[in-house]
Design an enzyme around this catalytic site. Structure first.
Site, PDB file in Angstrom:
ATOM      1  N   LYS A 172      36.361  35.867 127.562  1.00 29.12           N
ATOM      2  CA  LYS A 172      35.793  36.195 128.882  1.00 29.12           C
ATOM      3  C   LYS A 172      36.821  36.970 129.716  1.00 29.12           C
ATOM      4  CE  LYS A 172      32.663  32.267 128.631  1.00 29.12           C
ATOM      5  NZ  LYS A 172      32.388  30.857 128.967  1.00 29.12           N
ATOM      6  N   GLN A 179      34.708  26.137 132.348  1.00 30.63           N
ATOM      7  CA  GLN A 179      34.414  26.107 130.913  1.00 30.63           C
ATOM      8  C   GLN A 179      34.036  24.691 130.487  1.00 30.63           C
ATOM      9  OE1 GLN A 179      34.325  28.865 128.786  1.00 30.63           O
ATOM     10  NE2 GLN A 179      33.471  27.411 127.340  1.00 30.63           N
ATOM     11  N   ASP A 207      27.614  31.367 136.160  1.00 30.20           N
ATOM     12  CA  ASP A 207      27.106  30.757 134.925  1.00 30.20           C
ATOM     13  C   ASP A 207      25.638  30.366 135.087  1.00 30.20           C
ATOM     14  OD1 ASP A 207      28.655  30.655 132.647  1.00 30.20           O
ATOM     15  OD2 ASP A 207      29.848  28.934 133.302  1.00 30.20           O
TER      16      ASP A 207
END
Ligand code: NAP
Length: 290
Positions: A52, A96, A119
Site C-alpha cells: 500500500k 491494517q 477502507d
C-alpha cells in the site's frame, strides 16, 4: 477462457490516478496523504501494508506508516486514531487488520472519522453504500466491481453467487452486485458455512465470487460451464520454487476451474492489486472532498 488481469488493470488505473494528482498539484492543491496503522509484525500484514505504501509512492501520494507493538492498549490506539482524525494534512486512514485480540475491532473501526475511512469499514460508510448514497466503498468489493466493469462483463440480470458473508467482502459485494446501477442489477445469492447444497447453488452462478478463506475450496464440479469466477482468497503456501519460500494461492482450485470459465481472476494478480487501487481511489476522493 480469459484472465481478468487485475495486475494490468491496476497499472492502468494507477496511471490515471497519478495524472489526476499531477493536475491537482498544477492547480495549487496538495498531494493526497494516506496514513496506515500497523499493530505487531505479522508477515502477511507487513506485506500488505508495504504494498500500500509503495503504491502511494507510485501515484504521487504521501504516506505515513504508524507502527505499534502487539502490546499496545485499546486506549492508546484510539488516541492515535483521534490524532490522525484531527490532522488536517492526512486525508485517509487505514488500520491494517487483524489487530490483537485484546483490542475491539469494532471500537477501532468506529473511531476512524467517516470522512477519512478510506477502507470503507465504518458503519456510516457501509450504511450509505447500502442505500446507494455516495460513500467510501470498501476496497476489495469496489475493486471487483471495477474489474468487471473494465472488462465489460454484463452483470444485469445475471445470477451472482457469493460464497462468504464477511463485513469486508461477502456482504458488501453482494449489496453492490444487486444495487440498481450500471455495474449491479444482478440477482444475488449469498452463501455461508450453514448453506445447504452449496454445490447445487454455485453451479447456477453466471458470476461466482469466492470469499471463503479456504485454499482451493472451489472445485470444477461447483462451477457452471462459461461462468465468470472471481477469486478473493489469499493464502500463503510453502514453495521451494520461489525466493521467499512461499507463493500465493486462492480459494479457487485454479488449474481445474479455469478451463470451464469464460473469465477468471488469477491469484496473485487478480483481486489483490484491484483492492490496492481502490484504496488509492478512495484516498484521492477524500482529498478532493475537502
Ligand atoms: P472471513 O471473514 O473468514 O469469512 C469467510 C466466510 O466464508 C464466512 O462468511 C464463512 O461463513 C464462509 N465459509 C467458511 N467456510 C465455508 C464453507 N465450508 N461453505 C460455505 N461458506 C463458508 O473471510 P474474509 O475476510 O471475507 O476473507 C476471505 C478470503 O479473502 C481470505 O482468504 C482473505 O485472506 C481474502 N481476502 C483477500 C482480499 C484481497 O484483497 N484479495 C481482501 C480481503 C480478504 P460463516 O459466516 O457462516 O462463518
Amino acid at each position: 477462457m480469459k484472465i481478468l488481469d487485475g495486475k494490468e488493470t491496476s497499472k492502468q488505473i494507477k496511471l490515471e490516478i497519478a495524472e489526476e494528482v499531477k493536475q491537482i498539484i498544477r492547480q495549487g492543491g496538495k498531494r493526497p496523504h494516506l496514513a496506515a496503522i500497523l499493530v505487531g509484525n505479522d508477515g502477511a500484514s507487513e506485506t500488505y501494508v508495504s504494498h500500500k505504501v509503495k503504491s502511494c509512492d507510485q501515484v504521487g501520494f504521501e504516506s505515513s506508516l504508524i507502527r505499534f507493538d502487539n502490546s499496545v492498549s485499546e486506549d492508546e490506539l484510539i488516541k492515535k486514531i483521534k490524532e490522525v482524525n484531527d490532522n488536517q494534512d492526512i486525508d485517509g486512514l487505514i488500520i491494517q487488520l487483524p489487530i490483537p485480540e485484546h483490542i475491539s475491532e469494532e471500537k477501532i473501526i468506529e473511531s476512524v472519522a467517516p470522512k477519512k475511512d478510506v477502507d470503507g469499514f465504518h458503519p456510516i460508510n457501509i450504511g450509505r453504500m447500502t442505500l446507494g448514497l455516495p460513500a467510501f466503498v470498501s476496497a476489495t468489493p469496489q475493486g471487483i466491481i471495477e474489474l468487471l466493469d473494465r472488462y465489460n462483463i454484463e452483470t444485469s440480470g445475471k445470477h451472482c453467487v457469493v460464497i462468504g458473508r464477511s463485513n469486508i467482502v461477502g456482504k458488501p459485494i453482494s449489496i453492490l452486485m444487486s444495487q440498481k446501477s450500471k455495474t449491479g442489477n444482478a440477482t444475488v445469492t449469498i452463501c455461508h458455512s450453514r448453506t445447504k447444497n452449496l454445490r447445487k447453488i454455485t453451479k447456477q452462478a453466471d458470476i461466482l465470487i469466492a470469499a471463503i478463506g479456504k485454499q482451493g475450496f472451489v472445485t470444477a464440479d461447483m462451477v457452471k460451464e462459461g461462468a465468470v469466477v472471481i477469486d478473493v482468497g489469499i493464502h500463503r503456501v510453502k514453495s521451494n520454487k520461489t525466493k521467499t519460500g512461499w507463493k500465493l494461492k486462492g480459494d479457487v482450485l485454479f488449474e481445474e476451474v479455469a478451463p470451464k470459465c469464460s473469465y477468471i481472476t488469477p491469484v496473485p494478480g487478480g483481486v489483490g492489486p484491484m483492492t490496492i487501487v481502490s484504496l488509492l481511489k478512495n484516498t484521492l476522493l477524500a482529498t478532493k472532498q475537502k
